[in-house]
Design a protein around this motif. Structure first.
Motif, PDB file in Angstrom:
ATOM      1  N   GLY B  12       0.799  -1.219   0.000  1.00  0.00           N
ATOM      2  CA  GLY B  12       0.000   0.000   0.000  1.00  0.00           C
ATOM      3  C   GLY B  12       0.833   1.270   0.000  1.00  0.00           C
ATOM      4  N   ALA B  13       2.095   1.176   0.393  1.00  0.00           N
ATOM      5  CA  ALA B  13       2.937   2.367   0.355  1.00  0.00           C
ATOM      6  C   ALA B  13       3.269   2.692  -1.092  1.00  0.00           C
ATOM      7  N   ASP B  14       3.457   3.941  -1.372  1.00  0.00           N
ATOM      8  CA  ASP B  14       3.814   4.279  -2.747  1.00  0.00           C
ATOM      9  C   ASP B  14       5.182   4.962  -2.794  1.00  0.00           C
ATOM     10  N   ALA B  15       5.723   5.021  -3.998  1.00  0.00           N
ATOM     11  CA  ALA B  15       7.040   5.615  -4.202  1.00  0.00           C
ATOM     12  C   ALA B  15       6.928   6.596  -5.346  1.00  0.00           C
ATOM     13  N   ARG B  16       7.648   7.702  -5.219  1.00  0.00           N
ATOM     14  CA  ARG B  16       7.672   8.695  -6.282  1.00  0.00           C
ATOM     15  C   ARG B  16       9.111   8.881  -6.737  1.00  0.00           C
ATOM     16  N   VAL B  17       9.314   8.815  -8.026  1.00  0.00           N
ATOM     17  CA  VAL B  17      10.649   9.038  -8.563  1.00  0.00           C
ATOM     18  C   VAL B  17      10.577  10.221  -9.527  1.00  0.00           C
ATOM     19  N   GLN B  18      11.326  11.252  -9.216  1.00  0.00           N
ATOM     20  CA  GLN B  18      11.400  12.403 -10.125  1.00  0.00           C
ATOM     21  C   GLN B  18      12.244  12.006 -11.335  1.00  0.00           C
ATOM     22  N   ILE B  19      11.756  12.330 -12.512  1.00  0.00           N
ATOM     23  CA  ILE B  19      12.487  11.978 -13.735  1.00  0.00           C
ATOM     24  C   ILE B  19      13.051  13.257 -14.354  1.00  0.00           C
ATOM     25  N   ARG B  20      14.368  13.341 -14.341  1.00  0.00           N
ATOM     26  CA  ARG B  20      15.016  14.538 -14.911  1.00  0.00           C
ATOM     27  C   ARG B  20      16.079  14.169 -15.938  1.00  0.00           C
ATOM     28  N   SER B  21      16.591  12.942 -15.860  1.00  0.00           N
ATOM     29  CA  SER B  21      17.649  12.549 -16.807  1.00  0.00           C
ATOM     30  C   SER B  21      17.580  11.047 -17.015  1.00  0.00           C
ATOM     31  N   ASP B  22      18.416  10.544 -17.912  1.00  0.00           N
ATOM     32  CA  ASP B  22      18.340   9.116 -18.231  1.00  0.00           C
ATOM     33  C   ASP B  22      18.725   8.231 -17.045  1.00  0.00           C
ATOM     34  N   SER B  23      19.506   8.761 -16.086  1.00  0.00           N
ATOM     35  CA  SER B  23      19.837   7.913 -14.936  1.00  0.00           C
ATOM     36  C   SER B  23      18.612   7.717 -14.029  1.00  0.00           C
ATOM     37  N   ASP B  24      17.663   8.664 -14.066  1.00  0.00           N
ATOM     38  CA  ASP B  24      16.434   8.489 -13.279  1.00  0.00           C
ATOM     39  C   ASP B  24      15.554   7.373 -13.845  1.00  0.00           C
ATOM     40  N   ILE B  25      15.706   7.081 -15.140  1.00  0.00           N
ATOM     41  CA  ILE B  25      14.975   5.960 -15.749  1.00  0.00           C
ATOM     42  C   ILE B  25      15.365   4.673 -15.032  1.00  0.00           C
ATOM     43  N   VAL B  26      16.675   4.523 -14.788  1.00  0.00           N
ATOM     44  CA  VAL B  26      17.174   3.313 -14.111  1.00  0.00           C
ATOM     45  C   VAL B  26      16.676   3.280 -12.669  1.00  0.00           C
TER      46      VAL B  26
END
Lengths: 131, 143
Positions: B12-26
């Motif tokens: 039920g916990a969620d995670a947020r990932v900010q996407i700013r560059s190709d390393s954030d894709i990984v």
């Protein structure tokens, strides 16, 4: 994360150690294409065993690597595609087209050695005819 | 740091990932894989999920430059699933039907992105309009 590239005789071995960013993949492509000339390599093995995901970008870049290296006169073989990675590639509709793949490093070396055998035979017969 | 920020293993916990560059894709796809694995998805399913996140996050980098991937473990009473939202405030997509056609790409670098992701997932929804950004929501149920 830079991919270590080892030179083993006439072959280059790029062993991917972890997940790669798009920039890492493009760097791998450029370095391999350059190294094939610098070391006069006949074959390249790209070991993707540790690659977590083969998405459209990774697949296209590996295809580009193989095509560019062929244009430079060497052979490429991709080894170590894991079962679940193969499954997701098929689901996504991704293909490596005519790029050669083998199960693992050993099979990759065996493939390159078999190609080398073929070209040596052809090469050694040509000078005799011209002499 | 709150439990929500850490949120990987807790249902039920969620995670947020900010996407700013190709390393954030990984970063995003690894977080998604970790959440899926923690929720007992099979390795092959976890790889499908990571691959879908990779495609969605790359679309953000390519078309919108920045955005966000939100990952949630959901439960419909019978089974668990993972919900992935990829949202950006980029230029948006004028022709959604065309964007969903196999092989179509405006950047010349994708082409299997959205239809491929749709095939990998159980549910797929896209909301986009020119100048209003893009929001793709997908869901994969655990088998």
């Amino acid at each position: 994360m830079e991919v270590p590239i080892l030179k083993q005789g006439e072959y280059l071995i790029a062993s991917i150690q972890s997940a790669l960013t798009d920039a890492d993949l493009l760097q791998l492509r450029d370095v391999l294409v350059e190294h094939v000339g610098r070391y006069r390599s006949r074959g390249v093995i790209v070991d993707v065993t540790a690659l977590d995901v083969m998405d459209s970008f990774a697949t296209r870049t590996l295809r580009d690597i193989a095509h560019m290296i062929r244009l430079r006169g060497a052979e490429t073989v991709i080894v170590g595609i894991q079962p679940e990675v193969a499954f997701s590639m098929v689901q996504l509709g991704l293909t490596l087209e005519e790029v050669v793949t083998r199960l693992d490093f050993e099979e990759g070396i065996a493939y390159l050695n078999s190609k080398k055998g073929a070209s040596t035979k052809l090469g050694s017969s040509l000078p005799r005819r011209t002499r | 740091m709150s439990a929500k920020d850490l949120g990987i293993s807790v249902l039920g916990a969620d995670a947020r990932v900010q996407i700013r560059s190709d390393s954030d894709i990984v970063v995003a796809r690894q977080k998604g894989r970790a959440m899926a694995t923690a929720s007992s998805f099979a390795p092959a399913e976890a790889t499908l999920i990571a691959t879908a996140i990779s495609e969605l996050a790359r679309n953000i980098v390519l078309y919108a430059k920045t955005g966000e991937v939100i990952l949630k473990i959901v439960d419909n009473g019978n089974r668990h699933g993972i919900k992935i939202i990829a949202a950006d405030e980029g230029p948006g997509i004028a022709d959604l039907d065309r964007a969903m056609q196999l092989g179509y790409s405006t950047s010349g670098s994708l082409g299997l992105g959205l239809p491929g992701v749709k095939r990998l997932m159980d549910e797929f929804e896209i909301v986009s309009a020119p100048g209003k950004g893009t929001r793709v929501t997908v869901l994969k149920w655990r088998t």
